[in-house]
Design a protein around this motif. Structure first.
Motif, short mmCIF file in Angstrom:
data_model
loop_
_atom_site.label_atom_id
_atom_site.label_comp_id
_atom_site.label_asym_id
_atom_site.label_seq_id
_atom_site.Cartn_x
_atom_site.Cartn_y
_atom_site.Cartn_z
N ARG A 74 0.83 -1.16 0.18
CA ARG A 74 0.01 -0.13 0.01
C ARG A 74 1.01 1.27 -0.15
O ARG A 74 0.71 2.18 -0.71
N ALA A 75 2.02 1.16 0.91
CA ALA A 75 2.88 2.55 0.88
C ALA A 75 3.60 2.52 -0.46
O ALA A 75 3.92 3.68 -0.94
N LEU A 76 4.17 1.29 -0.84
CA LEU A 76 4.73 1.36 -2.19
C LEU A 76 3.84 1.96 -3.35
O LEU A 76 4.40 2.73 -4.22
N LYS A 77 2.51 1.46 -3.31
CA LYS A 77 1.55 2.12 -4.27
C LYS A 77 1.55 3.67 -4.31
O LYS A 77 1.65 4.21 -5.56
N SER A 78 1.41 4.20 -3.21
CA SER A 78 1.25 5.50 -3.11
C SER A 78 2.63 6.16 -3.65
O SER A 78 2.31 7.26 -4.25
N VAL A 79 3.56 5.88 -3.21
CA VAL A 79 4.94 6.27 -3.71
C VAL A 79 4.94 6.28 -5.27
O VAL A 79 5.43 7.16 -5.98
N LEU A 80 4.55 5.19 -5.75
CA LEU A 80 4.84 4.99 -7.21
C LEU A 80 3.78 6.08 -7.93
O LEU A 80 4.08 6.68 -8.99
N ALA A 83 5.17 9.45 -7.65
CA ALA A 83 6.12 9.69 -8.79
C ALA A 83 5.74 9.90 -9.94
O ALA A 83 6.06 10.59 -10.82
N GLY A 84 4.80 9.20 -10.51
CA GLY A 84 4.10 9.44 -11.76
C GLY A 84 3.52 10.73 -11.94
O GLY A 84 3.70 11.47 -12.87
N GLN A 85 2.74 11.39 -10.77
CA GLN A 85 2.35 12.78 -10.76
C GLN A 85 3.49 13.57 -10.96
O GLN A 85 3.26 14.56 -11.82
N ARG A 112 11.64 12.52 -4.79
CA ARG A 112 10.78 13.18 -4.24
C ARG A 112 9.35 12.67 -3.48
O ARG A 112 9.06 13.00 -2.56
N SER A 113 9.06 11.53 -4.41
CA SER A 113 7.91 11.04 -3.97
C SER A 113 8.13 10.21 -2.69
O SER A 113 7.35 10.12 -1.83
N ALA A 117 6.44 10.85 1.01
CA ALA A 117 5.58 9.67 1.87
C ALA A 117 6.18 9.36 2.84
O ALA A 117 5.45 8.94 4.21
N MET A 118 7.70 9.60 3.12
CA MET A 118 8.13 9.06 4.37
C MET A 118 8.27 10.14 5.34
O MET A 118 8.36 9.45 6.59
N MET A 119 8.41 11.08 4.94
CA MET A 119 8.58 12.14 5.92
C MET A 119 7.21 13.36 5.94
O MET A 119 6.85 14.02 4.99
N PRO A 120 6.48 13.06 7.14
CA PRO A 120 5.50 13.99 7.18
C PRO A 120 5.36 15.32 7.33
O PRO A 120 6.36 15.93 7.33
#
Length: 120
Positions: A74-80, A83-85, A112-113, A117-120
């Motif tokens: 789930r976290a990997l998908k949000s990063v991907l 990154a596309g955006q 950047r993505s 995602a990792m740093m709030p």
């Protein structure tokens, strides 16, 4: 079902008889990431997906076990998707881009993505 998961318990024996056992395998995160990156429009998805999946695997292995850490699909998908955006925003005004420049744009979008995602 999944008694190790928070808030779940074992099924009673009379209900277990009604269900069939199912074997689960671990998903291929590298292939999932590669396909998602191609779907997001990244041209160098093979190398970038390998690096980001290795990063997520190392984070899940080396960082301490805390409930707010999530390095799953789930976290990997949000990063991907992020990154596309970012890649589309970075290459919006560019018509012709050199191959090395596009790889740099895509790599920076992934960095950047991950940071977002990792740093709030």
């Amino acid at each position: 079902m999944n008694p190790d998961y928070a808030g779940r318990s074992n099924l009673p024996d009379n209900l277990k008889l009604l269900f069939r056992a199912v074997a689960m395998v671990r998903p291929d995160s590298q292939l999932i990431a590669q396909v998602m990156l191609f779907g997001q429009g990244l041209e160098h998805a093979e190398s970038i997906s390998e690096k980001v999946v290795n990063l997520f695997e190392l984070c899940s292995q080396k960082l301490s076990e805390q409930s707010h850490y999530d390095f799953g699909l789930r976290a990997l998908k949000s990063v991907l998707v992020g990154a596309g955006q970012l890649k589309r925003l970075g290459a919006a005004g560019l018509e012709e881009v050199a191959p090395n420049a596009m790889k740099t744009i895509e790599t920076m979008a992934m960095i950047r993505s991950v940071c977002n995602a990792m740093m709030p």
